[in-house]
Write a protein that holds these residues in place. Structure first.
Motif, PDB file in Angstrom:
ATOM      1  N   HIS A 137       0.835  -1.196   0.000  1.00 48.53           N
ATOM      2  CA  HIS A 137       0.000   0.000   0.000  1.00 48.53           C
ATOM      3  C   HIS A 137       0.877   1.255   0.000  1.00 48.53           C
ATOM      4  CE1 HIS A 137      -3.452  -2.466   1.976  1.00 48.53           C
ATOM      5  NE2 HIS A 137      -3.599  -2.415   0.665  1.00 48.53           N
ATOM      6  N   SER A 138       0.368   2.326  -0.579  1.00 47.70           N
ATOM      7  CA  SER A 138       1.087   3.602  -0.534  1.00 47.70           C
ATOM      8  C   SER A 138       0.093   4.741  -0.649  1.00 47.70           C
ATOM      9  CB  SER A 138       2.121   3.696  -1.659  1.00 47.70           C
ATOM     10  OG  SER A 138       1.478   3.798  -2.923  1.00 47.70           O
ATOM     11  N   ILE A 139       0.517   5.922  -0.224  1.00 47.59           N
ATOM     12  CA  ILE A 139      -0.274   7.144  -0.371  1.00 47.59           C
ATOM     13  C   ILE A 139       0.609   8.224  -0.972  1.00 47.59           C
ATOM     14  CG2 ILE A 139      -1.869   6.602   1.518  1.00 47.59           C
ATOM     15  CD1 ILE A 139      -0.263   8.592   3.263  1.00 47.59           C
ATOM     16  N   ASN A 182      -5.649   8.348  -4.285  1.00 44.16           N
ATOM     17  CA  ASN A 182      -4.949   7.625  -3.216  1.00 44.16           C
ATOM     18  C   ASN A 182      -5.540   6.246  -2.956  1.00 44.16           C
ATOM     19  OD1 ASN A 182      -2.622   9.049  -1.886  1.00 44.16           O
ATOM     20  ND2 ASN A 182      -4.119  10.715  -1.934  1.00 44.16           N
ATOM     21  N   GLY A 222      -3.662   3.175  -1.329  1.00 43.20           N
ATOM     22  CA  GLY A 222      -3.595   2.972   0.117  1.00 43.20           C
ATOM     23  C   GLY A 222      -4.489   1.818   0.533  1.00 43.20           C
ATOM     24  N   ARG A 270     -10.662   1.559   5.022  1.00 43.10           N
ATOM     25  CA  ARG A 270     -10.733   2.988   5.303  1.00 43.10           C
ATOM     26  C   ARG A 270     -11.827   3.357   6.301  1.00 43.10           C
ATOM     27  NH1 ARG A 270     -14.182   6.522   2.691  1.00 43.10           N
ATOM     28  NH2 ARG A 270     -15.662   5.636   1.204  1.00 43.10           N
ATOM     29  N   SER A 289       2.598   8.250   6.884  1.00 45.98           N
ATOM     30  CA  SER A 289       1.946   7.161   6.158  1.00 45.98           C
ATOM     31  C   SER A 289       0.435   7.159   6.347  1.00 45.98           C
ATOM     32  CB  SER A 289       2.516   5.811   6.617  1.00 45.98           C
ATOM     33  OG  SER A 289       3.878   5.692   6.252  1.00 45.98           O
ATOM     34  N   ASN A 297      -4.242   4.678   4.630  1.00 44.67           N
ATOM     35  CA  ASN A 297      -2.861   4.703   5.089  1.00 44.67           C
ATOM     36  C   ASN A 297      -2.012   3.777   4.237  1.00 44.67           C
ATOM     37  OD1 ASN A 297      -2.603   1.961   6.434  1.00 44.67           O
ATOM     38  ND2 ASN A 297      -4.335   2.790   7.582  1.00 44.67           N
ATOM     39  N   ALA A 298      -0.719   3.827   4.466  1.00 43.96           N
ATOM     40  CA  ALA A 298       0.228   3.068   3.652  1.00 43.96           C
ATOM     41  C   ALA A 298       0.717   1.802   4.349  1.00 43.96           C
ATOM     42  CB  ALA A 298       1.423   3.946   3.277  1.00 43.96           C
TER      43      ALA A 298
END
Length: 549
Positions: A276-278, A285, A288, A293, A388, A397-398
């Motif tokens: 995962h990444s943001i 996004n 993520g 969420r 993150s 979030n990441a």
């Protein structure tokens, strides 16, 4: 390295959007030469990885097909309530929670679609790899191994959630090839197909990859172990897990809490994870943790979605006696009780500091306190202080989602040993996990003067018999892996889901009235129904609905 890999995904998805490349039917818009060009084949490979997070259509509701299985693996068990703004908020998950599931529920449908889209993309990549003469021969074998690993994962998820499923491989190209009955293969034959994918991946893949997130030889062997465990093939599981342990590639992190910090999520304990990444250039996004969420607990730091809430039963499971061993009496924890320190790393309790936010968690953070009680999620929530965490919509979030981590693997080893009659080896592997909990940093009060609760956990000294050993193993899996999406599937594979859940409901409904009508029916609720849309599409001659639906 994680950021580089995620950016690679983002670039691939941005350059080859679902509208013009990644969907199978649009490949025909390219010439055959273009479709088979190595860079385009690599784009399809990345698209297969990208579906791991459950996001299939850029919609905001990937929480209906979460990669973490928080609704399918936790809310369906004795570990979590749905949460949110009452039973009408995502009511279909409430219906799942009280075992009133039906084949039209959106979560049942979207999870199916996400997993079969993953199968489709893996199959498409395998076809293109086999057809591409320009693709480097050595790398081609490795990439096919990666795609077989992913296909094994997607089918494993389908098998454990829906049981009897249609099986489609890379030879399917025409529409008729996809009109497959979910009874064409027996349960054993489906498991054999999944085993074959992981075995092929094990043979083809390297010990390690330069880009985090790509499957490795040891990830394939670990997943093969999991496949054996779910079939109770204990001799095979024991041999497979030994290979992974003896590889020396993995180890428990010293501190339990550190496992769930984004900066450590490709660390020594992680065997395979969804990356995962943001803030990576994707427009919304959605790279993520989009499926999770709705988990932030509210309060002064997070949006008040308030889903994925710990049950009172789970809180009580962390109580220990004066010897530091589980009590398992389901009597509500009080301030003076000893508790396993993993309790306050896994869940949020009033009066206990919340992460590194210099604040005590309060029941006022809890959305719909009257329905779902005062507790909140914590283990997989990223600090609002962290870079993150995305403090604006969609509040993702990441933190990676760990499909397999080393503690999980050690407990499979313990389980296989116990089932094969080696109680002492089982005890030693369980104790590796408990000793890590014992030696971890405990949650401290805000001023650092004392621990936040009476923490006490100790290893087991001995097991008197098989029953004591297997009870300890099953308890340890719950304590270590709570709120990671595994509990319900463990209960089902152990054959004790109906008893455990109905015993849980008998007491829990006196605490939480939203469970008043809940009842688990043996022989039905172990699996989700086949989505009605799939039945309507293929027809009842090809699709046999699961029992009771």
């Amino acid at each position: 390295m994680k950021k580089i890999f995620i950016l690679f995904i983002g670039v691939a998805l941005g350059a080859c959007s679902e509208d013009n490349f990644l969907q199978e039917e649009t490949v025909g818009e390219l010439t055959p030469e273009q479709a088979l060009a190595p860079e385009n084949v690599e784009g399809v490979i990345i698209s297969a990885y990208s579906i791991l997070n459950g996001q299939i259509d850029e919609a905001t509701n990937a929480f209906n097909s979460p990669a973490s299985n928080w609704s399918f693996g936790d809310v369906l068990s004795d570990d979590a309530y749905k949460g949110g703004g009452g039973t009408g908020d995502q009511n279909q998950i409430h219906q799942m929670e009280i075992y009133n599931t039906d084949p039209t529920i959106i979560d049942v449908q979207r999870k199916w679609l996400a997993l079969y889209e993953g199968v489709n993309r893996a199959n498409q990549a395998i076809r293109l790899l086999n057809a591409s003469s320009a693709f480097d021969t050595e790398l081609k074998a490795q990439r096919i191994g990666e795609m077989r690993f992913l296909r094994g994962h997607f089918y494993f998820e389908l098998k454990k959630i829906y049981n009897q499923i249609p099986y489609i491989d890379e030879t399917a190209e025409s529409l008729e090839d996809y009109n497959v009955s979910n009874t064409a293969l027996s349960s054993d034959q489906l498991w054999q197909k999944i085993e074959e994918d992981f075995q092929a991946a094990y043979t083809a893949l390297p010990n390690a990859q330069d880009e985090p997130g790509r499957a490795t030889k040891w990830a394939a062997q670990a997943y093969l172990t999991k496949t054996y465990v779910f079939q109770e093939k204990w001799t095979e599981a024991n041999a497979a897990v030994d290979e992974v342990i003896n590889s020396g590639q993995y180890s428990l992190m010293d501190n339990f809490r550190n496992v769930f910090l984004p900066e450590n999520d490709n660390g020594s304990e992680i065997i395979f994870a969804i990356q995962h990444s943001i803030n990576d250039g994707s427009p919304r996004n959605f790279n993520g943790g989009i499926g999770d969420r709705l988990a932030p607990p509210g309060g002064p730091f997070y949006p008040q979605y308030g889903f994925h809430r710990p049950t009172q039963n789970l809180i009580n499971a962390y109580k220990t006696n004066a010897e530091g061993l589980p009590v398992m009496d389901n009597v509500d924890v009080t301030e003076g009780d000893f508790v396993d320190p993993r309790l306050d790393h896994t869940t949020a309790r009033p009066g206990i500091p919340y992460l590194d936010l210099d604040s005590l968690y309060s029941e006022s953070w809890a959305r719909d306190l009257a329905t779902y009680g005062p507790y909140g999620p914590k283990k997989r929530v990223v600090s609002a202080n962290s870079s993150s965490y995305l403090p604006v919509w969609p509040y993702v979030n990441a933190l990676n989602y760990y499909i397999i981590r080393y503690a999980d693997l050690l407990l499979w080893k313990a389980e296989a040993a116990i089932e094969l009659g080696d109680l002492e080896s089982g005890r030693q592997y369980i104790n590796q996990v408990r000793e890590r909990a014992m030696n971890s940093e405990y949650v401290m009060m805000l001023d650092g003067s004392a621990t936040a609760a009476n923490y006490l956990v100790q290893p087991y000294a001995s097991f008197a018999n098989y029953d004591a050993a297997i009870t300890a193993l099953r308890t340890e899996r719950r304590l270590e892996l709570a709120h990671e999406g595994h509990r319900f599937f463990d209960l089902v594979r152990w054959g004790i889901a109906a008893k455990v859940i109905n015993d849980y409901l008998e007491v829990e409904r006196t605490r939480r009235t939203h469970l008043a009508g809940a009842q688990f029916e043996a022989g039905k609720h172990e699996y989700m129904p086949i989505p009605q849309a799939q039945v309507d599409l293929v027809g009842t001659d090809s699709i046999n609905q699961n029992p009771g639906y």
